[in-house]
Design a protein around this motif. Sequence first.
Motif, mmCIF file in Angstrom:
data_model
loop_
_atom_site.group_PDB
_atom_site.id
_atom_site.type_symbol
_atom_site.label_atom_id
_atom_site.label_comp_id
_atom_site.label_asym_id
_atom_site.label_seq_id
_atom_site.Cartn_x
_atom_site.Cartn_y
_atom_site.Cartn_z
ATOM 1 N N ALA A 51 0.847 -1.229 0.060
ATOM 2 C CA ALA A 51 0.018 0.123 0.065
ATOM 3 C C ALA A 51 0.878 1.308 -0.049
ATOM 4 O O ALA A 51 0.627 2.127 -0.702
ATOM 5 C CB ALA A 51 -0.847 0.011 1.172
ATOM 6 N N ALA A 52 1.920 1.165 0.745
ATOM 7 C CA ALA A 52 2.913 2.318 0.898
ATOM 8 C C ALA A 52 3.658 2.529 -0.436
ATOM 9 O O ALA A 52 3.840 3.629 -1.086
ATOM 10 C CB ALA A 52 3.788 2.272 1.944
ATOM 11 N N ASP A 53 3.973 1.341 -1.108
ATOM 12 C CA ASP A 53 4.721 1.563 -2.368
ATOM 13 C C ASP A 53 3.638 2.098 -3.581
ATOM 14 O O ASP A 53 4.374 2.790 -4.370
ATOM 15 C CB ASP A 53 5.141 0.131 -2.758
ATOM 16 C CG ASP A 53 6.381 -0.221 -1.964
ATOM 17 O OD1 ASP A 53 6.994 0.367 -1.295
ATOM 18 O OD2 ASP A 53 6.656 -1.544 -1.753
ATOM 19 N N VAL A 54 2.522 1.777 -3.722
ATOM 20 C CA VAL A 54 1.552 1.997 -4.628
ATOM 21 C C VAL A 54 0.945 3.709 -4.484
ATOM 22 O O VAL A 54 0.218 4.079 -5.240
ATOM 23 C CB VAL A 54 0.642 0.962 -4.926
ATOM 24 C CG1 VAL A 54 1.082 -0.217 -5.396
ATOM 25 C CG2 VAL A 54 -0.556 0.638 -3.916
ATOM 26 N N CYS A 55 1.001 3.989 -3.235
ATOM 27 C CA CYS A 55 0.428 5.545 -2.889
ATOM 28 C C CYS A 55 0.983 6.568 -3.797
ATOM 29 O O CYS A 55 2.242 6.776 -3.807
ATOM 30 C CB CYS A 55 0.699 5.927 -1.429
ATOM 31 S SG CYS A 55 -0.183 7.578 -1.026
ATOM 32 N N PRO A 56 0.033 7.016 -4.824
ATOM 33 C CA PRO A 56 0.531 8.061 -5.561
ATOM 34 C C PRO A 56 1.181 9.483 -4.983
ATOM 35 O O PRO A 56 1.835 10.035 -5.680
ATOM 36 C CB PRO A 56 -0.535 8.258 -6.630
ATOM 37 C CG PRO A 56 -1.825 7.876 -5.659
ATOM 38 C CD PRO A 56 -1.292 6.617 -4.665
#
Length: 66
Positions: A51-56
Amino acid sequence: MKVHVDEDRCCGAGSCVLRAPEVFDQRDEDGIVVLLDAAPPADRHAAVREAADVCPASAIEVRGDA
């Protein structure tokens, strides 16, 4: 693991909620992230990191492993 969210950076995309709904939610009025669990159990760590990695907006910070 400790999770921190920066509500000011959040753009309301909802990617975090899709990846880890037990840890993140969104406010109804504006879609801004709501942190449900700042210290999630180990079985949720992979989803939280994703989730942290994909947060724009890079609004999610993850610290530590435990």
